[in-house]
Design a protein around this motif. Sequence first.
Motif, PDB file in Angstrom:
ATOM      1  N   CYS A   1     -71.984 -76.020 -30.902  1.00 22.95           N
ATOM      2  CA  CYS A   1     -71.957 -77.261 -29.823  1.00 22.95           C
ATOM      3  C   CYS A   1     -70.932 -77.353 -31.468  1.00 22.95           C
ATOM      4  O   CYS A   1     -69.810 -78.312 -31.224  1.00 22.95           O
ATOM      5  N   THR A   2     -70.996 -77.717 -33.186  1.00 23.02           N
ATOM      6  CA  THR A   2     -70.545 -78.034 -33.505  1.00 23.02           C
ATOM      7  C   THR A   2     -69.159 -77.833 -33.333  1.00 23.02           C
ATOM      8  O   THR A   2     -67.889 -78.936 -32.948  1.00 23.02           O
ATOM      9  N   PRO A   3     -68.356 -76.260 -33.290  1.00 20.76           N
ATOM     10  CA  PRO A   3     -67.354 -75.972 -32.515  1.00 20.76           C
ATOM     11  C   PRO A   3     -66.769 -76.062 -31.340  1.00 20.76           C
ATOM     12  O   PRO A   3     -65.330 -76.854 -31.334  1.00 20.76           O
ATOM     13  N   THR A   4     -67.214 -76.964 -30.977  1.00 21.97           N
ATOM     14  CA  THR A   4     -66.679 -76.868 -29.631  1.00 21.97           C
ATOM     15  C   THR A   4     -66.351 -78.442 -29.551  1.00 21.97           C
ATOM     16  O   THR A   4     -65.547 -78.754 -29.088  1.00 21.97           O
ATOM     17  N   ARG A   5     -67.043 -79.088 -30.517  1.00 20.55           N
ATOM     18  CA  ARG A   5     -66.547 -80.701 -30.807  1.00 20.55           C
ATOM     19  C   ARG A   5     -65.290 -81.119 -31.105  1.00 20.55           C
ATOM     20  O   ARG A   5     -64.902 -81.447 -31.022  1.00 20.55           O
TER      21      ARG A   5
END
Length: 484
Positions: free
Chosen positions: A82-86
């Motif tokens: 999640c965090t990396p994609t955002r």
Amino acid sequence: MPHRGAYRSLLGLACLAGCLSSATSSTAAQDAPRPHIIHIVSDDQGWRDVGFHGSPDIRTPHLDKLAATGARLERFYVTPLCTPTRAALLTGRYTFRYGLQSFVIPASGTYGLPTDERLLPQALKDAGYDTAALGKWHVGHADRKFWPLQRGFDHHYGYLASEIDYFTHEVVGVPDWWRDNEPIREEGYSTTLLGDEAARIIRGHDPARPLYLYLAFNAPHSPYQAPREYLVRCADIADPTRRTYAAMIAAMDDQIGRVVEALDQSGMRERTLILFHSDNGGLRNPKIAGQVPAEPVADNSPLRGGKGSLYEGGSRVVALANWPGRIGAGTTVDGLIHVVDLYPTLVTLAGGRLDGGKPLDGMDVWGAINRGGPSPRTEVVYNIEPSAAAIRRGDWKLVWRVSLPSSAELYNLADDPSETTDLAAKRPDEVAALQGRVRELAADMVPPLFMPEAMNASLKLPPAFPTAREPRRADDPAKLSPTD
């Protein structure tokens, strides 16, 4: 060497083709009016968990209609978490360049997306756009400098940390529901509340001013919770966890339908580009469910793996684009697109500038999206971190685990999209070439911000002794038993 001239000729042709593709894409963007942009992101949704990918039990009529009247982006890649994609979405840059490549920012995490990165909403604001972020943020919550209003958004409504209870809006028992930097208490199912806010913004917006609305649902991320009406609607699904998961997607689909309805009613629809994609593949490994335990019920078939995995099921996600009159109805886009490509593509469509920040990894892929033409992208970086990496060039994909016992797997995705046959032993030349490319990229890698924070947190925990009991006094004559 007799083949060197031929190689140079092929290289020249490849460069010419790339230049022509970029020029065609830029021309197409210049010919299009500046659109309103509705950017919708789901959370942990499986590849097959949508009607237009053939799900046998999950019904998504509003998403299906957008896909049927727009383009299905069938090779759209994100990062496995999640965090990396955002972060990649917001920066247009691979996350290993600024330390967000490993894991996600936990609820106790104090770090965030570095403030020297220029974000997509900042570039769009500079181009004259009004900007709003609704829903999940998850790129920094412990310091206000990381928050949406400090990073280019005019308005924010939703939550900042990792995962919330859908009804109480709490994370680990702490309220996490905000409007424009102020905590608020509201009743209601979070998916519905986000749809309410999106529709309110659209109906109240001046159509003459371009709008970028980033709508990041937490559905269908755990904890698996849904209103009774949606559970009843999905009563034909026997497995209770899968039933709730399906109900969460149905609730999100209904809110997406409300967004489209609001666009129609406001007269904005014909000038609006709608993008939809998941932030990573569906959950298949319960160990990475998050802070709330969850049973893996997502369906990523026929792809291998899921959320957190370097296999296709972790990063190749359900995605679509829709813009009436600008994207052909029923288009299937098979060219490679990475989430970092959205930054240059959208900023170029907006008439903005790409030279205000650090060098981008993203490419303008508008020509591939609006006409189904070839994508300029030939390489996909799944992730690069100290312990593992995965990369695709052309049809070849390397999954390289460096931690002992180390391993290197090679797949030809054109012949084997489900990654069933490891060809590393048969094609050592391809393995070596891809490993060389990973090393080249890793030379610019920033150490993961998660690692020192996780180490410091673990060192501050109390000792993990067996079950505590009353200590004996030093003068106690009682003898210790052998089990003591």
